[in-house]
Scaffold this active site. Structure first.
Site, short mmCIF file in Angstrom:
data_model
loop_
_atom_site.label_atom_id
_atom_site.label_comp_id
_atom_site.label_asym_id
_atom_site.label_seq_id
_atom_site.Cartn_x
_atom_site.Cartn_y
_atom_site.Cartn_z
N GLY B 54 0.90 -1.15 0.00
CA GLY B 54 0.00 0.00 0.00
C GLY B 54 0.93 1.19 0.00
N CYS B 87 6.34 -5.27 0.59
CA CYS B 87 6.49 -3.92 0.04
C CYS B 87 6.32 -2.86 1.13
CB CYS B 87 5.54 -3.71 -1.14
SG CYS B 87 5.98 -2.26 -2.13
N ARG B 154 7.07 0.13 -7.42
CA ARG B 154 7.65 1.24 -6.62
C ARG B 154 8.24 0.65 -5.34
NH1 ARG B 154 5.75 6.63 -6.98
NH2 ARG B 154 5.63 6.57 -4.73
N HIS B 242 5.59 -8.52 -4.42
CA HIS B 242 4.18 -8.81 -4.11
C HIS B 242 3.76 -10.21 -4.55
CE1 HIS B 242 3.05 -4.67 -3.08
NE2 HIS B 242 3.83 -4.27 -4.09
N GLU B 244 1.28 -11.72 -3.57
CA GLU B 244 -0.19 -11.72 -3.62
C GLU B 244 -0.72 -11.17 -4.94
OE1 GLU B 244 1.66 -9.56 -2.21
OE2 GLU B 244 0.75 -7.56 -2.33
#
Lengths: 316, 266
Positions: B54, B87, B154, B242, B244
């Site tokens: 996020g 992340c 990012r 990630h 997921e």
């Protein structure tokens, strides 16, 4: 197995057969997935961007004038001055988005060269092409586009959009159009599900003709029971309650445009909207964060507007 | 009693983790309660926690607003329950972060490392790459696992180790590095902490290690030819990328197995 997440959809949207293109779309759609549950705020300079970041915005939208001012001042609204965008990029560490005119692919090339994290091909600016939206799949930078319902959303996804937002009616502070577009989207998705259940492929093809959309994307939407990409609400969100309303209607997050920096205490309101978006199901928290926010943006009631004053009609 | 695994649901990609965890639990044929965590009460019901990707600035601000920062620190560092950050979650679980927003940002901590935010640059520098993950090998005798499709958005990397208790267990160690373990930059501040296990290194991708080699060498992990993108220290596991966002649930399955082992020991 019932597949109820966007992740598998992202690969399918881009066509899993082509590895490079699929990875490209996964990265584009993936950033939108990381924005979910968050608030993206319109900002016009570095100082506002800092306020937004401090308030917990998950991204900012860099633009020269907020929609309320575009509306008030009239004239042609275009992409921002690159200098402004750079200033904002330097001020914050969160993703920076920027708007391009519908169909203006050169503005998009410029924004990509500036390194913006997302381009909003937006009806808030004056459209540059009355026939075509930008062909978005060839860009490395991802795109978000507005919709008033499923047909428009799927046409944008077919062009390469990796994120969708409901259009609402920007710069009004009146949430009614955002609600209308979200309800329409939900209704269209229900129809797609019913068509698939009742008549299978034939039902999907018939509905795809009516919606004027790609049947593969429509089928995928029907199977998922939601858009195959992240969907935020936009256009008229002005209070924490508005944000939570849109979240309860099924949005993945919210854009707040004029609602923050056209209000009395921008920093406080921004924080409250962020908190309300996380705790959208908890009325006690919503009551707390709605309290003592000072003046909300004055706004314009959409019902008092003439059709030609509405921005949502731009794009198709 | 069934295991309860929470996913911090303040902002970001939490539903994707819930989806992957449920699939992993089904693959393991175990009943696992997978729950969204937004309040201290919900956190207290968890045996283990995932902190998703996020925006890390948003996560810390909303965690503070939601009175979750101290309960999270207690969960990770006092109760030492299994916690995995991806992340932004990795940033949140690090003791230090660089390239933070002005004025810095609150972190939960737990990993004695410093992470560099947005290490590769902006969104146009995001990428997917195949990564060899030695820890996914099921048994010593089984053949090399296929590489993992690692999605970096990012993404942060670990750019500095804050302890001298380090073990390189990455697949890359065997092939790429003759320089051996990354040596610590500062002395261990808490000898009681478990050692940092480096689980994956992304070889020679970025320019900033080279830049650092010219400039302030002491500020950067001196490995020089790669970035640490997966690591574990005791109960805390972190990945820059990630899992997921892929259909590959091997890392979720592996982590759930670790959690099941850890909780059955208690």
């Amino acid at each position: 197995m019932v597949n109820n997440d966007i992740t598998s959809a992202a690969a399918a949207v881009a066509g899993s057969s082509n590895g490079a293109r699929s990875d490209d779309f996964r990265v584009k759609s993936g950033l939108a997935q990381m924005l979910k549950g968050g608030v993206i705020m319109d900002v016009t300079d570095a100082a506002q961007a800092r306020i937004a970041e401090e308030a917990g915005a998950c991204a900012v939208m860099a633009l020269e004038r907020v929609p309320a001012d575009i509306r008030a001042e009239g004239g042609v609204a275009r992409m921002s001055d690159p200098g402004k965008i750079k200033e904002i990029q330097e001020a914050v560490t969160i993703p920076v988005m920027a708007k391009a005119r519908i169909g203006h692919f050169v503005e998009c090339q410029i924004l990509e060269a500036l390194g913006v994290d997302y381009i909003d091909e937006s009806e808030v600016l004056t459209p540059a092409d009355d026939l075509y939206h930008v062909e978005k799949s060839g860009f490395k930078v991802p795109f978000v586009c507005g919709c008033r319902g499923l047909p428009e959303a799927l046409r944008r996804i077919a062009e390469g959009a990796a994120m969708i937002r409901t259009k609402g009616e920007a710069g009004t502070g009146d949430v009614v159009e955002a609600v209308k577009h979200m309800r329409q989207l939900n209704k269209d998705i229900s129809r797609a599900k019913a068509a698939l259940q009742e008549s299978g492929e034939l039902g999907i093809r018939a509905l795809a003709r009516e919606f004027e959309v790609d049947p593969t994307l429509l089928k995928q939407t029907a199977e998922l029971g939601r858009l195959p990409v992240v969907n935020f609400a936009a256009g008229g969100v002005a209070t924490p309650a508005d944000a939570a309303l849109m979240m309860q209607l099924g949005c993945d997050g919210v854009f707040v445009g004029s609602g923050i920096f056209k209000s009395g205490d921008a920093a406080k309101r921004a924080k409250a909207i962020v908190r309300a978006t996380t705790h959208f199901k908890d009325p006690k928290v919503l009551a707390e964060c709605s309290e003592g926010l000072g003046e909300a943006m004055v706004g314009i009631s959409v019902s008092s507007m003439r059709p030609d004053q509405k921005l949502a009609g731009r794009g198709w | 009693m069934a295991l309860s695994v929470g996913v911090l649901a303040l902002q970001g990609g939490f539903s994707e983790h819930l989806h992957s965890l449920r699939r992993a639990a089904a693959d393991l044929n175990r009943h696992v309660n997978c729950i969204e965590v937004r309040t201290p009460e919900q956190l207290s019901a968890c045996d283990a926690l995932v902190i998703p990707g996020g925006e890390s600035t948003t996560l810390s601000l909303v965690a503070v607003q939601s009175n979750l920062l101290e309960p999270l620190r207690e969960f990770v560092k006092v109760k030492r329950k299994p916690t995995w950050g991806t992340c932004a979650g990795l940033i949140f679980l690090s003791e230090e972060a660089s390239s933070t927003k002005r004025g810095g940002q609150e972190l939960v901590g737990g990993l004695d490392v410093r992470v560099h935010r947005n290490h590769f640059g902006r969104q146009r520098e995001s990428f997917v790459t195949d990564l060899e993950l030695a820890f996914l090998e099921a048994t010593p005798s089984s053949s090399k696992p296929p590489p993992f499709p690692a999605v970096f958005i990012r993404a942060p990397v670990v750019d500095k180790l804050l302890t001298d208790e380090v073990e390189d267990r990455s697949a890359q160690n065997h092939v790429a590095t003759e320089t051996g373990l990354p040596s610590p930059v500062v002395k261990s501040r808490a000898a009681k902490n478990a050692k940092v296990e480096v689980l994956a290194v992304l070889p020679g991708r970025h320019a900033s290690n080279e830049a650092a080699a010219i400039g302030d060498i002491s500020a950067v992990a001196p490995k020089g030819d790669g970035d640490i993108v997966a690591l574990r220290q005791g109960n805390v596991f972190g990945t820059s990328f990630h899992p997921e966002l892929t259909d590959d649930v091997r890392i979720h399955t592996w982590w759930l197995q670790q959690v099941l082992q850890a909780t059955s020991l208690n």
